[in-house]
Design a protein around this motif. Structure first.
Motif, mmCIF file in Angstrom:
data_model
loop_
_atom_site.group_PDB
_atom_site.id
_atom_site.type_symbol
_atom_site.label_atom_id
_atom_site.label_comp_id
_atom_site.label_asym_id
_atom_site.label_seq_id
_atom_site.Cartn_x
_atom_site.Cartn_y
_atom_site.Cartn_z
ATOM 1 N N UNK A 132 -15.942 86.038 77.545
ATOM 2 C CA UNK A 132 -14.951 85.072 77.075
ATOM 3 C C UNK A 132 -15.350 83.646 77.434
ATOM 4 N N UNK A 133 -16.092 83.496 78.533
ATOM 5 C CA UNK A 133 -16.487 82.167 78.994
ATOM 6 C C UNK A 133 -17.325 81.416 77.963
ATOM 7 N N UNK A 134 -17.989 82.129 77.057
ATOM 8 C CA UNK A 134 -18.806 81.460 76.048
ATOM 9 C C UNK A 134 -17.959 80.664 75.058
ATOM 10 N N UNK A 135 -16.670 80.903 75.056
ATOM 11 C CA UNK A 135 -15.777 80.103 74.220
ATOM 12 C C UNK A 135 -15.545 78.707 74.783
ATOM 13 N N UNK A 136 -15.735 78.538 76.078
ATOM 14 C CA UNK A 136 -15.332 77.286 76.722
ATOM 15 C C UNK A 136 -16.054 76.069 76.136
ATOM 16 N N UNK A 137 -17.403 76.032 76.076
ATOM 17 C CA UNK A 137 -18.034 74.833 75.511
ATOM 18 C C UNK A 137 -17.669 74.605 74.054
ATOM 19 N N UNK A 138 -17.452 75.684 73.295
ATOM 20 C CA UNK A 138 -17.064 75.527 71.893
ATOM 21 C C UNK A 138 -15.691 74.874 71.783
ATOM 22 N N UNK A 139 -14.754 75.349 72.587
ATOM 23 C CA UNK A 139 -13.403 74.786 72.545
ATOM 24 C C UNK A 139 -13.407 73.335 73.025
ATOM 25 N N UNK A 140 -14.222 73.035 74.010
ATOM 26 C CA UNK A 140 -14.257 71.672 74.545
ATOM 27 C C UNK A 140 -14.784 70.671 73.512
ATOM 28 N N UNK A 141 -15.887 71.004 72.847
ATOM 29 C CA UNK A 141 -16.413 70.041 71.881
ATOM 30 C C UNK A 141 -15.559 70.015 70.614
ATOM 31 N N UNK A 142 -14.910 71.125 70.288
ATOM 32 C CA UNK A 142 -13.959 71.112 69.173
ATOM 33 C C UNK A 142 -12.781 70.204 69.491
ATOM 34 N N UNK A 143 -12.378 70.149 70.740
ATOM 35 C CA UNK A 143 -11.290 69.264 71.153
ATOM 36 C C UNK A 143 -11.656 67.804 70.930
#
Length: 209
Positions: A132-143
């Protein structure tokens, strides 16, 4: 006085934000519903543990963009385009760096903090948390990109892309879970986050900058 036109205008202006919340709920949180229905309560519990850590990590971009930068971005969008563009470019790099740091931190600490917080019976959730941690950078740059689409007239575009991501989530979750188990729900999350990140950056490049 008749205030109905103003009320109608307010409803129209607010509607995209309400719909965005619904789509957000679907593509981020409906995975646990699918896991529970297909695999059962125990596997849904493991997924919920992983999602809890992801949700906690989302506090960082939420504070930065919704509490601190959003009013400034609205002002800069109209009155200082140079700062608006600078905030976008620097924001991308900063959020990518923070997201990768979050990914690495959660990956390394999951074997220790999952048993500490949830008990040894949740050891099976450790690998799920790490995935699940692999979602973190994606969500951050999408933000970072998504924050620019809240300014001016771009919110409807953002909502449209969130709706597309929600639809992809609904389509993929069941078959991915049947094939890969709990990991399938996380793979679906990752696909949806890649999709929405790409769409946000494309929209910013074509419309907001």
């Amino acid at each position: 006085k008749d205030y109905s036109p103003n009320i109608i205008k307010i409803i129209k202006e607010a509607a995209p934000f309400g719909v965005a919340g619904l789509f957000y709920l679907i593509y981020y949180q409906f995975g646990v519903v699918f896991v529970r229905q297909i695999l059962g309560a125990e596997e849904a519990g493991y997924y919920s543990v992983a999602f809890t850590f992801l949700s906690a990590s989302l506090l960082v971009p939420s504070v930065i963009y919704q509490k601190f930068l959003l009013p400034k971005l609205h002002r800069w969008a109209y009155h200082d385009r140079e700062k608006f563009i600078m905030a976008y470019h620097y924001g991308n790099y900063i959020m990518l760096g923070l997201g990768l740091l979050g990914l690495l931190t959660l990956w390394l600490l999951a074997p220790y903090i999952v048993p500490l917080l949830f008990g040894k019976k949740y050891d099976a959730a450790i690998s799920i948390v790490q995935l699940m941690a692999f979602n973190i950078p994606l969500v951050y740059i999408a933000s970072s990109a998504g924050a620019l689409l809240v300014t001016q007239e771009h919110m409807k575009t953002k909502v449209k892309y969130m709706g597309l991501s929600a639809l992809v989530s609904l389509i993929l979750n069941a078959p991915m879970i049947y094939i890969f188990g709990v990991s399938g729900a996380i793979y679906t999350n990752i696909v949806c986050n890649i999709l929405i990140t790409f769409l946000y950056f494309r929209a910013v490049k074509l419309r907001a900058l």
